[in-house]
Structure formats: C-alpha cells, structure tokens
Write a protein that holds these residues in place. Structure first.
Motif, PDB file in Angstrom:
ATOM      1  N   LEU A 279      -1.533   9.692 -27.973  1.00 46.82           N
ATOM      2  CA  LEU A 279      -2.220   8.755 -28.864  1.00 46.82           C
ATOM      3  C   LEU A 279      -1.210   7.961 -29.662  1.00 46.82           C
ATOM      4  O   LEU A 279      -0.307   8.542 -30.271  1.00 46.82           O
ATOM      5  N   ALA A 280      -1.354   6.647 -29.638  1.00 44.27           N
ATOM      6  CA  ALA A 280      -0.574   5.818 -30.574  1.00 44.27           C
ATOM      7  C   ALA A 280      -1.608   5.249 -31.535  1.00 44.27           C
ATOM      8  O   ALA A 280      -2.625   4.686 -31.115  1.00 44.27           O
ATOM      9  N   VAL A 281      -1.379   5.462 -32.814  1.00 44.63           N
ATOM     10  CA  VAL A 281      -2.318   4.979 -33.840  1.00 44.63           C
ATOM     11  C   VAL A 281      -1.514   4.166 -34.835  1.00 44.63           C
ATOM     12  O   VAL A 281      -0.510   4.650 -35.368  1.00 44.63           O
ATOM     13  N   THR A 282      -1.943   2.945 -35.080  1.00 43.29           N
ATOM     14  CA  THR A 282      -1.131   2.120 -35.975  1.00 43.29           C
ATOM     15  C   THR A 282      -1.912   0.987 -36.610  1.00 43.29           C
ATOM     16  O   THR A 282      -3.017   0.653 -36.154  1.00 43.29           O
ATOM     17  N   SER A 283      -1.320   0.423 -37.669  1.00 39.51           N
ATOM     18  CA  SER A 283      -1.800  -0.884 -38.131  1.00 39.51           C
ATOM     19  C   SER A 283      -0.586  -1.782 -38.235  1.00 39.51           C
ATOM     20  O   SER A 283       0.332  -1.518 -39.008  1.00 39.51           O
ATOM     21  N   PRO A 284      -0.564  -2.838 -37.413  1.00 36.13           N
ATOM     22  CA  PRO A 284       0.568  -3.764 -37.482  1.00 36.13           C
ATOM     23  C   PRO A 284       0.495  -4.586 -38.754  1.00 36.13           C
ATOM     24  O   PRO A 284      -0.563  -4.660 -39.377  1.00 36.13           O
ATOM     25  N   PRO A 285       1.603  -5.222 -39.140  1.00 33.97           N
ATOM     26  CA  PRO A 285       1.514  -6.146 -40.272  1.00 33.97           C
ATOM     27  C   PRO A 285       0.479  -7.218 -39.930  1.00 33.97           C
ATOM     28  O   PRO A 285       0.335  -7.582 -38.762  1.00 33.97           O
ATOM     29  N   TYR A 286      -0.219  -7.713 -40.937  1.00 30.73           N
ATOM     30  CA  TYR A 286      -1.185  -8.784 -40.705  1.00 30.73           C
ATOM     31  C   TYR A 286      -0.464 -10.117 -40.803  1.00 30.73           C
ATOM     32  O   TYR A 286       0.467 -10.252 -41.580  1.00 30.73           O
ATOM     33  N   MET A 287      -0.954 -11.095 -40.027  1.00 32.19           N
ATOM     34  CA  MET A 287      -0.238 -12.356 -39.924  1.00 32.19           C
ATOM     35  C   MET A 287      -0.023 -13.028 -41.281  1.00 32.19           C
ATOM     36  O   MET A 287       1.052 -13.480 -41.601  1.00 32.19           O
ATOM     37  N   ASN A 288      -1.112 -13.123 -42.062  1.00 37.35           N
ATOM     38  CA  ASN A 288      -0.928 -13.725 -43.384  1.00 37.35           C
ATOM     39  C   ASN A 288      -1.028 -12.636 -44.443  1.00 37.35           C
ATOM     40  O   ASN A 288      -1.669 -12.771 -45.464  1.00 37.35           O
ATOM     41  N   GLY A 289      -0.371 -11.536 -44.124  1.00 36.94           N
ATOM     42  CA  GLY A 289      -0.455 -10.379 -45.019  1.00 36.94           C
ATOM     43  C   GLY A 289       0.754 -10.252 -45.913  1.00 36.94           C
ATOM     44  O   GLY A 289       1.321 -11.237 -46.369  1.00 36.94           O
ATOM     45  N   LEU A 290       1.164  -9.045 -46.091  1.00 40.11           N
ATOM     46  CA  LEU A 290       2.206  -8.749 -47.072  1.00 40.11           C
ATOM     47  C   LEU A 290       3.619  -9.009 -46.588  1.00 40.11           C
ATOM     48  O   LEU A 290       3.894  -8.875 -45.402  1.00 40.11           O
ATOM     49  N   ASP A 291       4.479  -9.297 -47.544  1.00 40.15           N
ATOM     50  CA  ASP A 291       5.899  -9.342 -47.246  1.00 40.15           C
ATOM     51  C   ASP A 291       6.445  -7.959 -47.641  1.00 40.15           C
ATOM     52  O   ASP A 291       6.692  -7.679 -48.813  1.00 40.15           O
ATOM     53  N   TYR A 292       6.584  -7.095 -46.634  1.00 36.05           N
ATOM     54  CA  TYR A 292       6.949  -5.696 -46.913  1.00 36.05           C
ATOM     55  C   TYR A 292       8.348  -5.551 -47.488  1.00 36.05           C
ATOM     56  O   TYR A 292       8.663  -4.545 -48.089  1.00 36.05           O
ATOM     57  N   VAL A 293       9.189  -6.532 -47.255  1.00 33.07           N
ATOM     58  CA  VAL A 293      10.550  -6.420 -47.771  1.00 33.07           C
ATOM     59  C   VAL A 293      10.586  -6.812 -49.247  1.00 33.07           C
ATOM     60  O   VAL A 293      11.069  -6.065 -50.091  1.00 33.07           O
ATOM     61  N   MET A 294      10.013  -7.968 -49.565  1.00 31.42           N
ATOM     62  CA  MET A 294      10.035  -8.414 -50.970  1.00 31.42           C
ATOM     63  C   MET A 294       9.228  -7.455 -51.848  1.00 31.42           C
ATOM     64  O   MET A 294       9.562  -7.221 -53.001  1.00 31.42           O
ATOM     65  N   ASN A 295       8.184  -6.901 -51.276  1.00 31.27           N
ATOM     66  CA  ASN A 295       7.334  -6.003 -52.044  1.00 31.27           C
ATOM     67  C   ASN A 295       8.015  -4.683 -52.417  1.00 31.27           C
ATOM     68  O   ASN A 295       7.625  -4.030 -53.371  1.00 31.27           O
ATOM     69  N   TYR A 296       9.012  -4.308 -51.625  1.00 36.37           N
ATOM     70  CA  TYR A 296       9.691  -3.031 -51.876  1.00 36.37           C
ATOM     71  C   TYR A 296      11.160  -3.227 -52.238  1.00 36.37           C
ATOM     72  O   TYR A 296      11.952  -2.301 -52.156  1.00 36.37           O
TER      73      TYR A 296
END
Ligand SMILES: C[S@@+](CC[C@H](N)C(=O)[O-])C[C@H]1O[C@@H](n2cnc3c(N)ncnc32)[C@H](O)[C@@H]1O
Length: 455
Positions: A279-296
């Motif tokens: 099983l591979a279970v995931t949620s990819p980044p959303y296209m107009n979603g978060l900037d995971y780098v700037m946010n962290y």
C-alpha cells in the motif's frame, strides 16, 4: 511589507476585485465542471465524507509531538489500514510525501513495516524521530532534561530575521534552550535519540514563541504577545507530553517498538526503493497550496538544516512545484522535451492562457507552465511508486482540485488519468470533503481519495 508603488498595487487590487466580480465561476462547482472529464474517463465519484485534516491529531499520541499544517488526520489513515486489513495480512506501507510522518506512525502503531520519502530535511527528521524513539526511557529523558545546561546560549540563525520574529527576552531564552540541547553528548545511540527528542520538542515550540502564526501560511499576527517565560514553559510541557506518550507506547505497543520504519530525505520522483510495497498512501502537495519550505523556515534554520535563503530555495526548487515557485525554474521547463502531457493538460493550459490574456494580468503569467510542471512532477512520482508496488498493491492519493484564472483543473481526475496511462487501474474515486476556492469563495471544490490498483 510596504510596497514602493502603492498606487500600482491599488490598481492591481481593483483589477483582482473586478475579475472576481465578473468571474463566470461565481456560485459554480467542480461537480458540474468535471462532468465531461468524468464521462471521458468513464468513472464515478462517490461520496465518502471523512475527517481528513491534521488538526485533529493534536490530541493523538505521538502525532501531537510536532505541529503540522497540511497533513492527514490519523483517523483517516487508520480507516484506510482497516479497510485493507483482510486483503494484505502484513502490508508494507509507503508514503512518498511523508511530511511529519502521519501515515508511517499510524502504520507502526499497527505493527506494519513502512518507508517514506520527504525532500524537506526538517520534516524527514521530525518523522524519523517520531518513528524511531519508542524505546527511550521516559525517566532517562527527564534525567537528561534536568541536567541540560542553562548557561551556554547558541545564537539564533543569522540569515533569519529573528529579531523581528521574536521579542528580545524570548529570543534569549530560546537561545539558552538551544545551546543546552546542543551541548548534550551523543556518544551512544541512546544519547543521540534523547538529543533528537529534545530537538524535535524545541522545533515544535518555535512558532508559538514567535510573533508569527501559521494559519495555514506563516505570517505576522497583530496583538500577539509572548511572555518571556514561554520558551521554558512550552518546552517543559512538550517534554512531558513526549514522556507520557513514550510510557503509553512501552505499555501498549511494546511488540511494535522494533517494527522497521524509516523516512529517507529524498526526491519522490527519483528515489529508487529496494522494498516492494502493498500500500502506498499519500497526499501530494496541492498545486495552489502551501509553500512547505517558507512555512518551516524558522524550524529549519534553528535546527541547522539550512544556513541561508539560498539553501531554502534549492530545497524548494526540487519539490513538486507550487504556485510561488521561482520564475527561472518554470522557464527552464518551457522547452523541455521530456515532459509528460495529455490532451486535458494541453486544453487547460490554453484556456488559462486565454483567460489571463482576457483579464490583462494575473498573479503569475506563467501559470499554464506551472500547471504543466505540476502534473509532470506528479507523473514522475506515480511512475516511481507504481514500479515499487507489488502486483495487487494499491496507491491511494488524497488531493484537492483547483480553480486557476477561472479555469477548472480536475486534479483528482488528472491523477487518475495519469495512473491509467501508466498501466494502473482506477479502482475508486471518492469525494472526502468540500472546499472553497481561494479565489472565488462561492466556487465549491472537492478533496478526493483516488485508489489506483497495480494488476
Ligand atoms: C501534503 S504534505 C504530506 C503530509 C503527510 N501526509 C502528513 O500527514 O504528514 C506534502 C509533503 O510533500 C513533500 N514534498 C514535496 N515535494 C517533494 C518531492 N519531490 N519529494 C519528496 N517529498 C516532497 C513536502 O515537503 C511535504 O512534506
């Protein structure tokens, strides 16, 4: 930040407002706009409302160790594991976008082996610490905690604007805690694990101690006042929370402490797995979603994973593209001969281009290429994951669709179509949640669970 050209900003703002007022998508929905795609794919989207978001994890053991904004709810992951309990007896689980490790922690709580990748070294560190510290004695954790030196401050990262992010006395207290953690010896694996738990706890309190807030994007908030003592109070609380969870793990999940679980800091598009997965279970980044780098960036800087803005940018450039990616990266992609495309993507790109021309301006002129790059990135990930799945294995993705310059982008159906192109069977598409478009609030989007089967 104040603009140098306030009059121009006003004009742009007015143009935006006007475009929203005139939008043909006002009051619309993805349910209507996806009809042609659904009929071409010959699938149906079934309702299956679920608690999807990470927010509910703040009360869940282990999951609560680190705050995270765009993750899964542990309850949702557990429901997926329950659903396949009879099909796979001891499934091996993969999450290519592991984030803070929700899927993998939940897999381990069920005694299942799991592997993840995440390109952000901070998130990889957090997930690995949550997965691989289960044997640490809470009493030993407290012993080291009580001995941490309190007089060796470590300066805040120079490249971050820490003086505006924190009140001065708060900053000083954080530097003292960080210096104390840095001076913990790591001659044994046991010491190393303890130190990692302290680093995780420290990273988890940084935003709460700052003048900023994540909601979900990191930004300054008015009227936030942080007490001088906040760092030590919050750090103490976090350590106690972790100790409480370690006690629980060691009494209730003792049999699973050694279950193999790991997250590799790597690109999900290219990483070659040696394991095969059920099983591979995931949620990819959303296209107009978060900037995971700037946010962290605060946590990444303080924990030493990055030393400069350039370091942050190079991580961001390797990620699945989001809509505030650098222009240069998208430009490089324009003429690339090896990109994936299909007629839906090409038609969407043309429609976005026309819509931007009609409006006269848009946040990003290169939006058609960002959209194309997003699906090209996702194609590479699905291809990579598909090659690591066992026959009979499933790839479950949670993703939201988008409205871009008044053009509907059926992300879930496009992902299903890519899966089909790669030889996977579309087993199911479920609507898990309704969302509102960030641009046109009255437009209803959906969040879907896509199940692809490898035959
Ligand atoms: C929606 S989040 C996953 C959250 C996860 N389900 C959880 O509950 O913690 C997407 C993650 O994908 C990661 N990511 C983005 N591009 C990536 C890439 N090319 N390879 C690996 N990870 C990537 C981001 O760092 C982020 O942590």
């Amino acid at each position: 930040m104040k603009s140098l050209f306030p009059e121009l900003d006003e004009i742009e703002l007015d143009a935006r407002k006007l475009n929203i007022q005139r939008s043909p998508k006002k009051g619309g929905s993805s349910a209507v706009d996806s009809i042609p795609y659904i009929s071409e794919l010959n699938v149906e989207i079934v309702e299956n409302t679920q608690p999807m978001q990470f927010a509910s994890n703040v009360n869940e053991h282990i999951h609560r160790w680190a705050p995270y904004v765009q993750g899964f709810s542990a309850t949702f992951v557990q429901s997926i594991l329950n659903q396949y309990r009879k099909i796979y007896r001891e499934p091996v689980i993969l999450d290519p976008f592991a984030g803070c490790g929700t899927v993998l922690v939940q897999a381990k709580l069920n005694g299942y082996k799991s592997v993840g990748t995440d390109i952000n070294p901070l998130l990889q560190f957090i997930a690995n610490t949550k997965l691989n510290s289960w044997e640490v004695s809470p009493n030993y954790l407290f012993k080291v905690y009580n001995e941490i030196s309190k007089d060796k401050p470590l300066d805040a990262p120079a490249f971050l604007k820490s003086a505006s992010q924190f009140r001065r006395p708060v900053l000083r207290n954080l530097e003292l805690i960080n210096g104390g953690i840095a001076s913990i010896e790591t001659r044994t694996e046991k010491q190393e694990k303890i130190k990692n738990l302290f680093k995780l706890a420290f990273s988890a309190i940084l935003v709460d101690c700052s003048n900023l807030k994540r909601s979900p994007c990191l930004g300054y908030v008015k009227n936030k006042f942080v007490e001088d003592s906040a760092p030590s109070v919050l750090f103490d609380k976090k350590i106690r929370e972790i100790a409480e969870d370690l006690r629980l793990i060691q009494s209730r999940y003792n049999d699973f402490i050694d279950t193999e679980s790991k997250v590799i800091c790597s690109n999900a598009m290219t990483f070659e797995h040696t394991d095969k997965f059920d099983l591979a279970v995931t949620s990819p980044p959303y296209m107009n979603g978060l900037d995971y780098v700037m946010n962290y960036k605060i946590e990444m800087g303080w924990l030493g994973f990055v030393q400069s803005q350039r370091d942050l940018k190079s991580i961001k450039d390797a990620m699945v593209v989001c809509d505030n990616v650098s222009k240069g990266l998208v430009r490089k992609f324009y003429g690339s001969p090896t990109t994936y495309t299909n007629p839906w993507i090409e038609a969407i790109k043309t429609d976005i281009q026309k819509s931007i021309a009609r409006r006269g301006a848009y946040r990003r002129q290169d939006m058609p290429y960002i959209v194309h790059k997003y699906f090209d990135d996702i194609y590479k990930v699905i291809k990579n994951v598909a090659s690591s799945l066992k026959y009979g294995g499933r790839f479950i993705l949670v993703v939201g669709d988008s409205l871009i310059a008044d053009v509907y982008v059926p992300t879930d159906l496009l992902i299903a179509k890519i899966g089909l192109d790669l030889g996977l069977k579309i087993e199911r598409i479920e609507k898990a949640r309704e969302r509102r478009s960030g641009q046109i609030r009255s437009y209803r989007l959906r969040e879907s669970i896509i199940t692809l089967l490898k035959r």
